[in-house]
Design an enzyme around this catalytic site. Sequence first.
Site, PDB file in Angstrom:
ATOM      1  N   LYS A 151       0.861  -1.187   0.000  1.00 22.88           N
ATOM      2  CA  LYS A 151       0.000   0.000   0.000  1.00 22.88           C
ATOM      3  C   LYS A 151       0.897   1.237   0.000  1.00 22.88           C
ATOM      4  CE  LYS A 151      -4.203  -1.806   2.114  1.00 22.88           C
ATOM      5  NZ  LYS A 151      -5.161  -1.299   1.123  1.00 22.88           N
TER       6      LYS A 151
ATOM      7  N   LYS B  25     -13.988  -7.208  -4.954  1.00 26.21           N
ATOM      8  CA  LYS B  25     -14.222  -7.392  -3.518  1.00 26.21           C
ATOM      9  C   LYS B  25     -15.710  -7.659  -3.331  1.00 26.21           C
ATOM     10  CE  LYS B  25     -10.372  -4.518  -2.052  1.00 26.21           C
ATOM     11  NZ  LYS B  25      -9.915  -3.161  -1.733  1.00 26.21           N
TER      12      LYS B  25
END
Length: 360
Positions: A168, A273
Site C-alpha cells: 500500500k 471485492k
Amino acid sequence: MSESVKLQFSFIKRTLQFRFDAGTSRGVLKTRDVYWIKVQDPKNPEVIGWGEAAPLVKLSPDYREDFEEILAQSLAKLSQESWEMEENSLLEKVKSLVSFDLPSLRFGVEMALLDYFNGGKKRFFSNPFFDKNQPIPINGLIWMGDRSFMLEQIDQKLNEGFDCIKMKIGAIDFEQELELLGYIRERYSKKQIVLRVDANGAFSPENVMEKLSRLAQLDIHSIEQPIPAGDWKAMHELCKKTPLPIALDEELIGVQKKSELLDTIQPQHIILKPTLLGGFLETKEWIRLAEERNIGWWMTSALESNIGLNAISQLASSFNTQIPQGLGTGKLYHNNLDSPLEIKSGKIHYNAAKPWENPA
C-alpha cells in the site's frame, strides 16, 4: 420443482481487534465490526448456514450508523419468505429482496443461504479449494506505516515464501516508498517476485503520470486505483497512456452500469471485492464482462473475518484462477473465528482436519 421452506434469519455481532494499527490512505484501523448471519429451519435446527455482512469503514455503500437496525429489519422480512431450495433460485431471490445499496448485507445473506443449502458445512458451491484442498496463490500484503514497520513486513513476507508482494502506498513520503520497493527489486527480479502497489486513490491527476513513470522503472506488475474514483474520463486517459498496468478497485463500488464503466475506462485489470460489490452474483457478472473484453481480474478480501474470507476463497477457486489473489487477511485479528484456513508458502489452504469455531 424443488421444495420451498420457511427459514429463520438472525445475526451475531463481533468487533474484531487488529493485531496492529492497520494503516491505509483513508486512515488507521484498530477495530472492525462484522455481523454473522445465521440461517436455519426451526423444524430442522441442527443444519445452520452462516454468512457475514461486514461493511467496510468509509468504503462500503452500506457503512452507516443505522446498519445494525437495517440488518435486523431486513432479516425479519427475509424470515417471512418461502425459499426454493435451488442455488440459482436462492441467489436471484436475494437479488430481488436485498437492495443493491446494501452490498455487504446481500453478500452475507447469499453466503448463509448457500451454506444452508449445502448442508451447513461452510461450503457454498463446487470448488477445488474446499473439495480437494487445492491451495490458492495469494499476495503478501504490506501495510502502511513508518519505514521501519514496512521494511519489517517486507522481510517477513519474503521469508515466508511469498512470490507476489502488494504494498500500500500514498501515505508516507513517495521517495521512501520507492526506496522500499527498490529494496525488494535489488534482491529479486520481476520473474522471482511479482510486485503490486495499491494507491487507494492517493495520487492527483496532475502528478500521477510522473509517479507511474518512476514506479514503472521498478518492474511493477500493476497499480490499484492511482487516482480517486469517479472521474471515468481522467481514468480512461490514464489507462491509455500509463507506463504500467492499472487495476480498478474503488472505481467499481456502487456501479450498476458495469459494461459502460469497462468500455469507457478500458482498464488493464479490475479488483473484485464481493463484500463491496454485492456478493457472488454481482462479482460473477463483473468477471464475465471483464473476460469478454480481455481485462484481467483478481479477487481480494475486504478485511472480513474467516467466514467471509472462506466464501471469497471458494468463489475465486471456482474460476480455477492461477494468478495470486488478495486473500491473506485471516491473521489480521486477535479474535478472528478459528477456522480451517491456513496460509503457507504464499498460498491459502483449506485444512479440513481443523474444525470451525462455533460463531455463537
